[in-house]
Design a protein around this motif. Structure first.
Motif, PDB file in Angstrom:
ATOM      1  N   ASN A 100       3.346   7.984 -10.814  1.00  0.00           N
ATOM      2  CA  ASN A 100       2.515   6.632 -10.626  1.00  0.00           C
ATOM      3  C   ASN A 100       1.545   6.904  -9.294  1.00  0.00           C
ATOM      4  N   ALA A 101       1.633   7.946  -8.717  1.00  0.00           N
ATOM      5  CA  ALA A 101       1.012   8.141  -7.387  1.00  0.00           C
ATOM      6  C   ALA A 101      -0.326   7.887  -7.102  1.00  0.00           C
ATOM      7  N   THR A 102      -1.229   8.282  -8.356  1.00  0.00           N
ATOM      8  CA  THR A 102      -2.554   7.872  -8.489  1.00  0.00           C
ATOM      9  C   THR A 102      -2.766   6.483  -8.311  1.00  0.00           C
ATOM     10  N   LEU A 103      -2.198   5.481  -8.833  1.00  0.00           N
ATOM     11  CA  LEU A 103      -2.263   4.239  -8.879  1.00  0.00           C
ATOM     12  C   LEU A 103      -2.091   3.606  -7.403  1.00  0.00           C
ATOM     13  N   PHE A 104      -1.576   4.310  -6.712  1.00  0.00           N
ATOM     14  CA  PHE A 104      -1.908   3.600  -5.086  1.00  0.00           C
ATOM     15  C   PHE A 104      -2.935   4.119  -4.384  1.00  0.00           C
ATOM     16  N   GLY A 105      -3.957   4.618  -5.022  1.00  0.00           N
ATOM     17  CA  GLY A 105      -5.171   4.961  -4.517  1.00  0.00           C
ATOM     18  C   GLY A 105      -5.740   6.192  -4.158  1.00  0.00           C
ATOM     19  N   VAL A 161      -6.641  -1.416 -13.414  1.00  0.00           N
ATOM     20  CA  VAL A 161      -7.089  -2.030 -14.611  1.00  0.00           C
ATOM     21  C   VAL A 161      -7.125  -1.117 -15.767  1.00  0.00           C
ATOM     22  N   LEU A 162      -6.197  -1.458 -16.884  1.00  0.00           N
ATOM     23  CA  LEU A 162      -6.048  -0.723 -18.027  1.00  0.00           C
ATOM     24  C   LEU A 162      -7.386  -1.076 -19.113  1.00  0.00           C
ATOM     25  N   VAL A 166      -8.291   2.385 -14.346  1.00  0.00           N
ATOM     26  CA  VAL A 166      -9.220   2.546 -13.072  1.00  0.00           C
ATOM     27  C   VAL A 166      -8.217   1.860 -12.028  1.00  0.00           C
ATOM     28  N   VAL A 167      -8.234   2.767 -11.091  1.00  0.00           N
ATOM     29  CA  VAL A 167      -7.445   2.361  -9.659  1.00  0.00           C
ATOM     30  C   VAL A 167      -8.537   1.360  -9.002  1.00  0.00           C
TER      31      VAL A 167
END
Length: 189
Positions: free
Chosen positions: A62-67, A97-98, A86-87
């Motif tokens: 999930n690292a991408t979700l943190f920016g 947002v999914l 989209v982050v």
């Protein structure tokens, strides 16, 4: 079909989510043609609530979700379906947002009616994860061409927690929606 600016995504998911309704998802195909469709359904997720992938901790998955905001967060669910997010918001805060459903103007209304169908129709997979939402990457979101129609909010679907948040938005009665409107669950505080 110019890409939305990165500053558009630098806001909380629950603000960006409804504003993506009516925008276009655009993918440059091999040969240069554009595949595009109108976003008709979204859901927001924030680290502050238990349905978010980043609620407990940052992991390799999930690292991408943190920016940073304005990047794609793509993951595989049930080992078979890709989900496209989209982050949003800011670095070091899991927020996104999914994209739940897209309407393609010249194709059957159910062709991208759900996260897995959407990813399959646009050929989006894990190779798109962490890529910027930008024209030069070949996959982006562009502005809406006009008012999208009547916006409806409801509870999110496919989750077990956070059902009291009205963080799902859709165009009322659109034939490309993934699921019907879901009533909010009362808080059990």
């Amino acid at each position: 079909m110019r890409a939305l600016s990165s500053s558009f995504f630098a806001r909380p998911a629950e603000v960006v989510g409804p504003e993506l309704i009516g925008c276009r998802l655009v993918k440059r195909q091999t040969g240069g043609s554009l595949l595009w469709g109108v976003v008709v359904e979204t859901e927001a997720y924030s680290q502050a609530e238990p349905a978010c992938h980043g609620f407990r901790s940052r992991t390799k998955r999930n690292a991408t979700l943190f920016g940073p905001p304005g990047h794609w967060y793509v993951y595989l669910t049930y080992g078979i379906h890709h989900c496209v997010n989209v982050v949003t918001d800011r670095d070091d805060w899991a927020n996104g947002v999914l994209l739940r459903a897209i309407a393609l103007p010249t194709e059957p209304p159910r062709i991208a009616a759900g996260p897995g169908l959407l990813a399959r129709r646009f050929g989006i997979d894990l190779s798109h994860n962490a890529q910027p939402v930008a024209e030069d990457t070949g996959l982006w979101l562009s502005e809406a061409s006009g008012p999208p129609g009547v916006l409806v909010e409801s509870a999110r679907v496919g989750i077990k927690q956070g059902l009291d948040l009205p963080w799902r938005w859709m165009l009322a009665g659109h034939p490309s929606l993934s699921k019907p409107v879901v009533p909010l669950q009362p808080r059990s505080d």
